[in-house]
Design an enzyme around this catalytic site. Sequence first.
Site, mmCIF file in Angstrom:
data_model
loop_
_atom_site.group_PDB
_atom_site.id
_atom_site.type_symbol
_atom_site.label_atom_id
_atom_site.label_comp_id
_atom_site.label_asym_id
_atom_site.label_seq_id
_atom_site.Cartn_x
_atom_site.Cartn_y
_atom_site.Cartn_z
ATOM 1 N N GLY A 6 0.642 -1.335 -0.278
ATOM 2 C CA GLY A 6 0.008 0.236 -0.014
ATOM 3 C C GLY A 6 0.637 1.454 0.267
ATOM 4 N N SER A 7 0.596 2.332 0.579
ATOM 5 C CA SER A 7 0.990 3.536 0.597
ATOM 6 C C SER A 7 2.083 3.969 1.861
ATOM 7 C CB SER A 7 -0.289 4.505 0.160
ATOM 8 O OG SER A 7 -0.245 4.711 2.002
ATOM 9 N N SER A 8 3.177 4.304 1.147
ATOM 10 C CA SER A 8 4.274 4.348 2.403
ATOM 11 C C SER A 8 3.731 4.698 3.892
ATOM 12 C CB SER A 8 5.481 5.554 1.630
ATOM 13 O OG SER A 8 6.070 5.566 0.689
ATOM 14 N N LYS A 9 2.652 5.919 3.472
ATOM 15 C CA LYS A 9 2.449 6.698 4.416
ATOM 16 C C LYS A 9 1.589 5.205 5.714
ATOM 17 C CE LYS A 9 -0.776 9.598 6.466
ATOM 18 N NZ LYS A 9 -2.563 10.750 6.339
ATOM 19 N N VAL A 10 0.838 4.730 5.327
ATOM 20 C CA VAL A 10 -0.087 3.417 5.687
ATOM 21 C C VAL A 10 1.373 2.838 6.292
ATOM 22 C CG1 VAL A 10 -1.969 1.964 5.768
ATOM 23 C CG2 VAL A 10 -1.891 4.037 4.972
ATOM 24 N N GLY A 11 1.928 2.174 5.028
ATOM 25 C CA GLY A 11 2.815 1.365 5.151
ATOM 26 C C GLY A 11 4.014 1.452 6.760
ATOM 27 N N GLU A 67 5.948 -3.181 1.205
ATOM 28 C CA GLU A 67 5.705 -3.354 -0.483
ATOM 29 C C GLU A 67 5.131 -2.250 -0.399
ATOM 30 O OE1 GLU A 67 7.644 -4.637 -2.904
ATOM 31 O OE2 GLU A 67 8.260 -6.183 -2.077
#
Length: 504
Positions: free
Chosen positions: A245-250, A267
């Site tokens: 998913g997104s870097s923020k949520v990751g 990823e």
Amino acid sequence: MTSFTKKEYEFLKELGIGPQNLGCYVNGTWKATGPVISTVNPANNQIIAEVVEASAQDYEEGMSACAEAAKIWVQVPAPKRGEIVRQIGDALRANLQEFGRLVSLEMGKILPEGIGEVQEVIDMCDFAVGLSRQLNGSVIPSERPNHMMLEMWNPLGIVGVITAFNFPCAVLGWNACIALVCGNCVVWKGAPTTPLVTIAMTKIVASVLEKNNLPGSIFTAFCGGADVGQAIAKDTRIPLVSFTGSSKVGLAVQQTVSQRFGKCLLELSGNNAIIIMDDADIKLAVRSVLFAAVGTAGQRCTTCRRLLVHESIYEKVLEPLVDVYKQVKIGDPLEKGTLLGPLHTRTSRENFEKGIHNIKSQGGKILTGGSVVESEGNFVHPTIVEISSKAEIVKEELFAPVLYVMKFKTFEEAVEINNSVPQGLSSSIFTRNPENIFKWIGPQGSDCGIVNVNIPTNGAEIGGAFGGEKGTGGGREAGSDSWKQYMRRSTWCRYARFAREFIL
């Protein structure tokens, strides 16, 4: 009201999908007691079917059963586990066309891409079958006399897999096929906007487990939102969480998992560049850029988002590229000849419009595209933007078919621009110069996990480890030695002579 009675949706019945569906496979049975959601066709925003999502009670029941199943699955010999994965691959082969059509219908990618995604899971099954006989350890020379030292790889127990909408089954395949042959049970939370793919995939896996008299809870699946994902991230019964998913949520997932000393395989976002040197094959490069930037409506993590062109050939590249962009056929992803389907959701389309506004406010010049297609669906025009590499929006991942183009003078400047963004997934250079090629793939070249030459940024092969650096998360999935992330390493040393002496 759903559109399920439409003739073009009849194929869904062959995959076990109905107008109303239970979205949890727990303890070998289908059930769900959470909220009811509707899944929609992004080409027209009409409801396809309804799905009942997981509740907290469903999650706990599923995890308890999965933890028990892990005690059984770990004792099955690895080649036998490989045989189960082989059968999953065969079941997918038997349903390739229908399953690929479902992926296209619910996600929005064109039909050849939908079929290709399912084929990728089949290929991962084949890869994992071979791997099941090669989970080799090592014999290491001991520095002590008459001693031997060995290294073994053992299963973790349970692997949590949280996947994204853009590859609703392929990413599951990258993780689950390897995790299963490594001796782990799998807990899967699919994307909340592609629940039918989650259900159809799980039904195929469940049928294979049932056929072999194995506990269904070896593979546990939940349809649901962020609450289910948070439960997986917090759950100490899950040693490894793979998140896409997104870097923020990751980052949030990683912090939650790390607080309990679990492991994360991330990823995340990509901001991938193609560099076209002055000695490049321009026709090849233009075709590759079109494929990489427009494919999947710009919603691949490996989509080409930045195009760096040597100043001496800038116009020679831009002119044919703009021309082919204007010829791209936009339409229903299930129709033959369509090259660009819709964005996945209405929110994605709104983000595209906001992105175009921000591009213009930061000095970007629209060369083609830059607008939505007036329709019931989430269609937008593929867009090329001339902009400075230093613009803030260039550092971000706009998940849409928007390509930023910019000039450079030297190879070193191009590499610097390539490496200047927070993400580090994929990259490619088009050149005939061996010196530049070896610099590009070496320590003074691209800082990405995928470093291509004379091919696009997308279309990674399963035989290699897939993943990236920096804000992309550092995880590696699929091929090479990625399997080691799904196991724990045990190093042991023993005295070889069974004597009473103890040597320090």
